[in-house]
Design a protein around this motif. Structure first.
Motif, PDB file in Angstrom:
ATOM      1  N   TYR A 104      -6.176  -8.610  -1.562  1.00  0.00           N
ATOM      2  CA  TYR A 104      -5.099  -8.253  -0.721  1.00  0.00           C
ATOM      3  C   TYR A 104      -4.840  -6.779  -0.845  1.00  0.00           C
ATOM      4  O   TYR A 104      -3.515  -6.774  -0.265  1.00  0.00           O
ATOM      5  CB  TYR A 104      -4.187  -9.341  -0.523  1.00  0.00           C
ATOM      6  CG  TYR A 104      -4.783 -10.525   0.013  1.00  0.00           C
ATOM      7  CD1 TYR A 104      -5.097 -10.882   1.268  1.00  0.00           C
ATOM      8  CD2 TYR A 104      -4.948 -11.593  -0.936  1.00  0.00           C
ATOM      9  CE1 TYR A 104      -5.856 -12.158   1.773  1.00  0.00           C
ATOM     10  CE2 TYR A 104      -5.623 -12.857  -0.686  1.00  0.00           C
ATOM     11  CZ  TYR A 104      -6.134 -12.967   0.686  1.00  0.00           C
ATOM     12  OH  TYR A 104      -6.967 -14.113   0.928  1.00  0.00           O
ATOM     13  N   ASP A 106      -5.983  -2.534  -0.877  1.00  0.00           N
ATOM     14  CA  ASP A 106      -6.830  -1.542  -0.819  1.00  0.00           C
ATOM     15  C   ASP A 106      -7.011  -0.743  -2.123  1.00  0.00           C
ATOM     16  O   ASP A 106      -6.177  -0.131  -2.559  1.00  0.00           O
ATOM     17  CB  ASP A 106      -6.706  -0.607   0.331  1.00  0.00           C
ATOM     18  CG  ASP A 106      -7.673   0.399   0.831  1.00  0.00           C
ATOM     19  OD1 ASP A 106      -8.559   0.723  -0.226  1.00  0.00           O
ATOM     20  OD2 ASP A 106      -7.904   0.423   1.877  1.00  0.00           O
ATOM     21  N   LEU A 109      -6.580   2.790  -2.151  1.00  0.00           N
ATOM     22  CA  LEU A 109      -5.184   3.278  -1.709  1.00  0.00           C
ATOM     23  C   LEU A 109      -4.200   3.157  -2.988  1.00  0.00           C
ATOM     24  O   LEU A 109      -3.178   3.840  -3.343  1.00  0.00           O
ATOM     25  CB  LEU A 109      -4.524   2.786  -0.366  1.00  0.00           C
ATOM     26  CG  LEU A 109      -5.434   3.186   0.748  1.00  0.00           C
ATOM     27  CD1 LEU A 109      -4.879   2.708   2.017  1.00  0.00           C
ATOM     28  CD2 LEU A 109      -5.351   4.764   0.970  1.00  0.00           C
ATOM     29  N   ARG A 114       3.215  -0.679  -9.107  1.00  0.00           N
ATOM     30  CA  ARG A 114       3.845  -1.871  -9.204  1.00  0.00           C
ATOM     31  C   ARG A 114       5.411  -1.867  -8.243  1.00  0.00           C
ATOM     32  O   ARG A 114       6.239  -2.779  -8.664  1.00  0.00           O
ATOM     33  CB  ARG A 114       4.243  -1.935 -10.761  1.00  0.00           C
ATOM     34  CG  ARG A 114       3.135  -2.278 -11.397  1.00  0.00           C
ATOM     35  CD  ARG A 114       3.289  -2.006 -13.028  1.00  0.00           C
ATOM     36  NE  ARG A 114       3.757  -3.511 -13.307  1.00  0.00           N
ATOM     37  CZ  ARG A 114       4.600  -3.594 -14.501  1.00  0.00           C
ATOM     38  NH1 ARG A 114       5.194  -2.539 -14.931  1.00  0.00           N
ATOM     39  NH2 ARG A 114       5.232  -4.761 -14.631  1.00  0.00           N
ATOM     40  N   GLU A 117       5.294  -5.321  -6.818  1.00  0.00           N
ATOM     41  CA  GLU A 117       5.539  -6.369  -8.167  1.00  0.00           C
ATOM     42  C   GLU A 117       6.980  -6.479  -8.172  1.00  0.00           C
ATOM     43  O   GLU A 117       7.482  -7.528  -8.289  1.00  0.00           O
ATOM     44  CB  GLU A 117       4.776  -5.825  -9.384  1.00  0.00           C
ATOM     45  CG  GLU A 117       5.030  -6.808 -10.606  1.00  0.00           C
ATOM     46  CD  GLU A 117       4.105  -6.527 -11.664  1.00  0.00           C
ATOM     47  OE1 GLU A 117       3.314  -5.695 -11.717  1.00  0.00           O
ATOM     48  OE2 GLU A 117       4.546  -6.973 -12.718  1.00  0.00           O
ATOM     49  N   TYR A 118       7.983  -5.269  -7.991  1.00  0.00           N
ATOM     50  CA  TYR A 118       9.241  -5.259  -8.622  1.00  0.00           C
ATOM     51  C   TYR A 118       9.902  -6.126  -7.379  1.00  0.00           C
ATOM     52  O   TYR A 118      11.251  -6.470  -7.351  1.00  0.00           O
ATOM     53  CB  TYR A 118       9.628  -3.805  -8.758  1.00  0.00           C
ATOM     54  CG  TYR A 118       9.673  -3.514 -10.095  1.00  0.00           C
ATOM     55  CD1 TYR A 118      10.810  -3.870 -11.092  1.00  0.00           C
ATOM     56  CD2 TYR A 118       8.616  -3.087 -10.860  1.00  0.00           C
ATOM     57  CE1 TYR A 118      10.848  -3.573 -12.203  1.00  0.00           C
ATOM     58  CE2 TYR A 118       8.617  -2.800 -12.441  1.00  0.00           C
ATOM     59  CZ  TYR A 118       9.660  -3.256 -13.063  1.00  0.00           C
ATOM     60  OH  TYR A 118       9.666  -2.888 -14.220  1.00  0.00           O
ATOM     61  N   PRO A 121       9.832 -11.733  -4.840  1.00  0.00           N
ATOM     62  CA  PRO A 121      10.825 -12.385  -5.225  1.00  0.00           C
ATOM     63  C   PRO A 121      10.143 -13.958  -6.130  1.00  0.00           C
ATOM     64  O   PRO A 121      10.940 -14.435  -6.786  1.00  0.00           O
ATOM     65  CB  PRO A 121      11.428 -13.241  -3.950  1.00  0.00           C
ATOM     66  CG  PRO A 121      10.518 -13.163  -2.805  1.00  0.00           C
ATOM     67  CD  PRO A 121       9.279 -11.872  -3.331  1.00  0.00           C
ATOM     68  N   VAL A 122       8.925 -13.906  -6.026  1.00  0.00           N
ATOM     69  CA  VAL A 122       8.354 -15.192  -6.633  1.00  0.00           C
ATOM     70  C   VAL A 122       7.961 -14.670  -8.214  1.00  0.00           C
ATOM     71  O   VAL A 122       6.938 -14.121  -8.149  1.00  0.00           O
ATOM     72  CB  VAL A 122       7.217 -15.708  -5.921  1.00  0.00           C
ATOM     73  CG1 VAL A 122       6.626 -17.060  -6.654  1.00  0.00           C
ATOM     74  CG2 VAL A 122       7.397 -15.940  -4.655  1.00  0.00           C
ATOM     75  N   ILE A 135       5.046 -13.511 -14.479  1.00  0.00           N
ATOM     76  CA  ILE A 135       4.705 -12.453 -13.880  1.00  0.00           C
ATOM     77  C   ILE A 135       4.926 -12.780 -12.362  1.00  0.00           C
ATOM     78  O   ILE A 135       5.174 -13.988 -11.851  1.00  0.00           O
ATOM     79  CB  ILE A 135       3.227 -12.313 -14.105  1.00  0.00           C
ATOM     80  CG1 ILE A 135       2.607 -11.028 -13.830  1.00  0.00           C
ATOM     81  CG2 ILE A 135       2.418 -13.488 -13.427  1.00  0.00           C
ATOM     82  CD1 ILE A 135       1.580 -10.500 -14.614  1.00  0.00           C
ATOM     83  N   ARG A 136       4.770 -11.896 -11.567  1.00  0.00           N
ATOM     84  CA  ARG A 136       5.230 -12.051 -10.148  1.00  0.00           C
ATOM     85  C   ARG A 136       3.928 -12.300  -9.359  1.00  0.00           C
ATOM     86  O   ARG A 136       2.629 -12.180  -9.894  1.00  0.00           O
ATOM     87  CB  ARG A 136       5.670 -10.583  -9.536  1.00  0.00           C
ATOM     88  CG  ARG A 136       7.203 -10.199 -10.326  1.00  0.00           C
ATOM     89  CD  ARG A 136       8.223 -10.872  -9.330  1.00  0.00           C
ATOM     90  NE  ARG A 136       9.410 -10.898  -9.984  1.00  0.00           N
ATOM     91  CZ  ARG A 136      10.396  -9.909 -10.295  1.00  0.00           C
ATOM     92  NH1 ARG A 136      10.160  -8.869  -9.619  1.00  0.00           N
ATOM     93  NH2 ARG A 136      11.672 -10.191 -10.747  1.00  0.00           N
ATOM     94  N   GLN A 164       4.418  -5.426   1.250  1.00  0.00           N
ATOM     95  CA  GLN A 164       3.682  -4.520   2.191  1.00  0.00           C
ATOM     96  C   GLN A 164       4.921  -3.499   2.609  1.00  0.00           C
ATOM     97  O   GLN A 164       4.399  -2.418   2.642  1.00  0.00           O
ATOM     98  CB  GLN A 164       3.493  -5.296   3.600  1.00  0.00           C
ATOM     99  CG  GLN A 164       2.326  -4.880   4.394  1.00  0.00           C
ATOM    100  CD  GLN A 164       1.773  -5.585   5.105  1.00  0.00           C
ATOM    101  OE1 GLN A 164       2.333  -6.744   5.857  1.00  0.00           O
ATOM    102  NE2 GLN A 164       0.581  -5.650   5.517  1.00  0.00           N
ATOM    103  N   ASP A 170       0.810   2.097   1.826  1.00  0.00           N
ATOM    104  CA  ASP A 170       0.299   1.419   2.760  1.00  0.00           C
ATOM    105  C   ASP A 170      -0.911   0.630   2.187  1.00  0.00           C
ATOM    106  O   ASP A 170      -1.878   0.444   3.141  1.00  0.00           O
ATOM    107  CB  ASP A 170       0.175   1.924   4.118  1.00  0.00           C
ATOM    108  CG  ASP A 170       0.168   0.886   5.439  1.00  0.00           C
ATOM    109  OD1 ASP A 170       0.745  -0.382   5.016  1.00  0.00           O
ATOM    110  OD2 ASP A 170      -0.194   1.460   6.430  1.00  0.00           O
ATOM    111  N   ALA A 171      -0.936   0.126   1.005  1.00  0.00           N
ATOM    112  CA  ALA A 171      -2.238  -0.571   0.336  1.00  0.00           C
ATOM    113  C   ALA A 171      -2.296  -1.987   0.670  1.00  0.00           C
ATOM    114  O   ALA A 171      -3.443  -2.497   0.226  1.00  0.00           O
ATOM    115  CB  ALA A 171      -2.483  -0.186  -0.977  1.00  0.00           C
ATOM    116  N   ILE A 172      -1.391  -2.449   0.871  1.00  0.00           N
ATOM    117  CA  ILE A 172      -1.368  -4.073   1.210  1.00  0.00           C
ATOM    118  C   ILE A 172      -1.996  -4.471   2.419  1.00  0.00           C
ATOM    119  O   ILE A 172      -1.597  -3.980   3.384  1.00  0.00           O
ATOM    120  CB  ILE A 172       0.150  -4.693   1.002  1.00  0.00           C
ATOM    121  CG1 ILE A 172       0.866  -4.202  -0.247  1.00  0.00           C
ATOM    122  CG2 ILE A 172       0.152  -6.237   0.821  1.00  0.00           C
ATOM    123  CD1 ILE A 172       0.547  -4.592  -1.736  1.00  0.00           C
TER     124      ILE A 172
END
Lengths: 448, 101
Positions: A104, A106, A109, A114, A117-118, A121-122, A135-136, A164, A170-172
């Motif tokens: 998920y 690219d 890109l 990270r 990642e920061y 929320p999970v 870890i996230r 995102q 815009d890599a997600i």
């Protein structure tokens, strides 16, 4: 599903130390190599370890340059987060079907910054830290991961889209789908590594339910500079343990588990960890309960003697049971072999099970590469060509063929690369020298 | 490719995925709710000053192994800092917020 096709001389399955070394040895000879790794980063088990025995060199410092070399070797096509689905014979070579799982993200890109990642929320239990750390849901798998790109755990994601929004490039990309890859290859090298005895394998040792009974790989993470706690602490309450005890052969040489073999590395990793613990916790008592110490390699016996001289206590005894007291301290019931077989109870702060090595990957559902009776890949010519499997053109390296340490894994990787190189050359020159040896071995095994 | 998706398209893709992964999203949302509620308790307790894991566990009435895991998770992402040692236990505190000048 979109299908990509690549053609190589050798396909290496597994991106641990054996697979990386095999791929590098072949690629350095000019062969085109594809390296398939099921995880999102190469590095395997070794990158998660603290230090190697008997030199006490930092594992990360040895493994990271290898990972980097694989990524930068232009003859290697690196396929991470990718799994082999099927293998078909194609003349003297093979056609291998693999699936590239969606990250998920690219890959072209993503810069590995990270930021996603920061903001995620999970928090999840971190598999790289054997679930001790966190870890996230979207993350770079670990700090020295190669490739240094994020991966999204879609099964543990609330799909909020914060990643995102945070991504500056815009890599997600939530539209990614699994991608099929067809690999045409002359040879296959299986470097699929090992797993360890599950912690819940032995009910005598708490069935995996006692928080302060951990295994050797857990302790590797606690000792590693990148470990989950930043210190050696016990998982039940974060206490710095004052008394740590090792249970040797906790999963090997044990008929009740169907593991009758010796795993070869447990004595040495326990001694190594005990030495490292002496450094990290100078006041702690460290005890190793053992049946017998097998220090077989170059410099290993001296290493064992050094550990004894450092004050690590070695007790010849079999731990029959571990339970816990009201403070969650592991209480050992031990048969003291050297004290006339008397049975005593010892209480420690933290117990470490020196778990054994088990086969990790069974190739038979996707191709008939026979396994040995122990479940590891059969290598019929152990004496002279230890990397040959029963199938011409398929070779095996490292712990995929049986328990072995890092030194031996790297050695067998070189041997497998050398055997594969001879095979590829003979096939490309129209000769059949290598395969005739396998044919002889196959005939012998049928007559046996 | 993601660079061709407009904001509206991205939201539509996420909406469709949420329907496709309804079960795992619901499971993760429940996990997140529990995580956030534990974190609120932890932060409230830690306002009194640096504390060890057993002290926090007692204050918030949660098992100490769970508290340790939350502390480790928060420490990793700079939401908690380690501030010295008290006997056999490390002490943790909420990070000091920088005052706006």
């Amino acid at each position: 599903m979109a299908t990509n096709k690549i053609k190589v001389d050798a396909l290496v399955v597994g991106g641990g130390i054996s697979g990386m070394q095999t791929a590098l040895d072949l690629a350095d000879q000019g062969y085109q190599v594809a390296l398939v790794e099921k995880e999102a980063s190469i590095g395997g088990k070794m990158i998660a370890l603290s230090k190697v025995f008997p030199t006490l060199d930092c594992c990360s410092c040895i493994t990271t340059p290898k990972m980097s070399a694989v990524a930068h070797q232009e003859n290697i096509t690196l396929l991470t987060y990718c799994e082999v689905d099927h293998i078909k014979q194609n003349g003297k070579g093979f056609i291998v079907g693999a699936t590239n799982k969606p990250r998920y993200v690219d890959m072209d890109l993503c810069t590995g910054c990270r930021q996603c990642e920061y903001v995620c929320p999970v928090d999840l239990k971190n598999p790289f830290d054997n679930n001790l750390g966190a870890i996230r849901a979207i993350r770079v798998p670990f700090s020295t991961a190669v490739p240094q790109k994020v991966v999204l755990d879609i099964d543990n994601c609330i799909l909020c889209g914060k990643c995102q929004t945070a991504c500056a490039v815009d890599a997600i990309d939530f539209t990614q789908q699994p991608e099929e890859i067809m690999i045409e290859t002359d040879s296959i090298l299986l470097a699929t590594g090992f797993e360890v005895t599950p912690k819940d394998a032995k009910k005598e040792y708490g069935n995996g339910k006692l928080l302060n009974v951990i295994d050797g790989l857990d302790m590797e993470r606690l000792l590693a500079p990148t470990g989950p706690y930043g210190h050696v602490l016990r998982p039940s309450d974060g206490k710095e343990p004052d008394s740590i005890a090792y249970v040797q052969c906790a999963g090997s040489r044990d008929e009740t588990l169907g593991v009758e073999y010796c795993s070869r590395v447990c004595c040495m990793y326990a001694i190594k960890q005990a030495m490292l613990l002496s450094g990290a916790l100078p006041l702690a008592d460290i005890t190793i309960y053992y049946m017998d110490i097998r220090a077989f390699g170059k410099g290993y016996e001296q290493f064992y003697q050094n550990a004894k001289a450092m004050g690590i206590q070695f007790i010849k005894g079999k731990v029959a049971k571990i339970k816990e007291d009201e403070n969650q301290n592991p209480v050992f019931r031990v048969e003291m072999v050297d004290e006339g077989g008397s049975v005593v109870e010892h209480t420690h702060d933290l117990a470490v099970l020196s778990v054994g090595m088990l086969p990790s990957f069974d190739p038979t559902p996707i191709f008939n590469v026979p396994n040995d009776t122990d479940g590891f890949i059969m290598t019929p010519d152990q004496n002279f060509s230890a990397s040959l499997t029963m199938i011409p053109g398929i070779f095996a390296a490292g712990a995929a063929t049986g328990p072995m340490d890092i030194v031996d894994s790297i050695m067998t990787a070189g041997s497998a690369a050398s055997a594969a190189s001879a095979y590829i050359k003979s096939q490309q020159n129209g000769k059949e020298e290598s395969s005739s040896k396998i044919a002889d071995l196959q005939k012998e095994s049928q007559h046996a | 490719m993601s660079d061709k998706q407009t904001k509206k398209e991205k939201m539509q893709i996420l909406k469709e995925l949420r329907e496709q992964y309804a079960d795992s999203v619901a499971k993760t949302q429940a996990h997140l709710k529990e995580q956030q509620s534990a974190r609120r308790l932890l932060k409230k307790a830690m306002k009194t000053g640096p504390m060890t894991v057993p002290e926090i566990a007692e204050a918030v009435n949660l098992p100490s192994d769970e508290v340790l895991w939350h502390i480790v998770a928060m420490k990793k992402y700079d939401l908690v800092t380690e501030v010295g040692q008290d006997g056999e236990y490390y002490k943790y505190a909420l990070p000091v917020k920088e005052k706006k000048s």
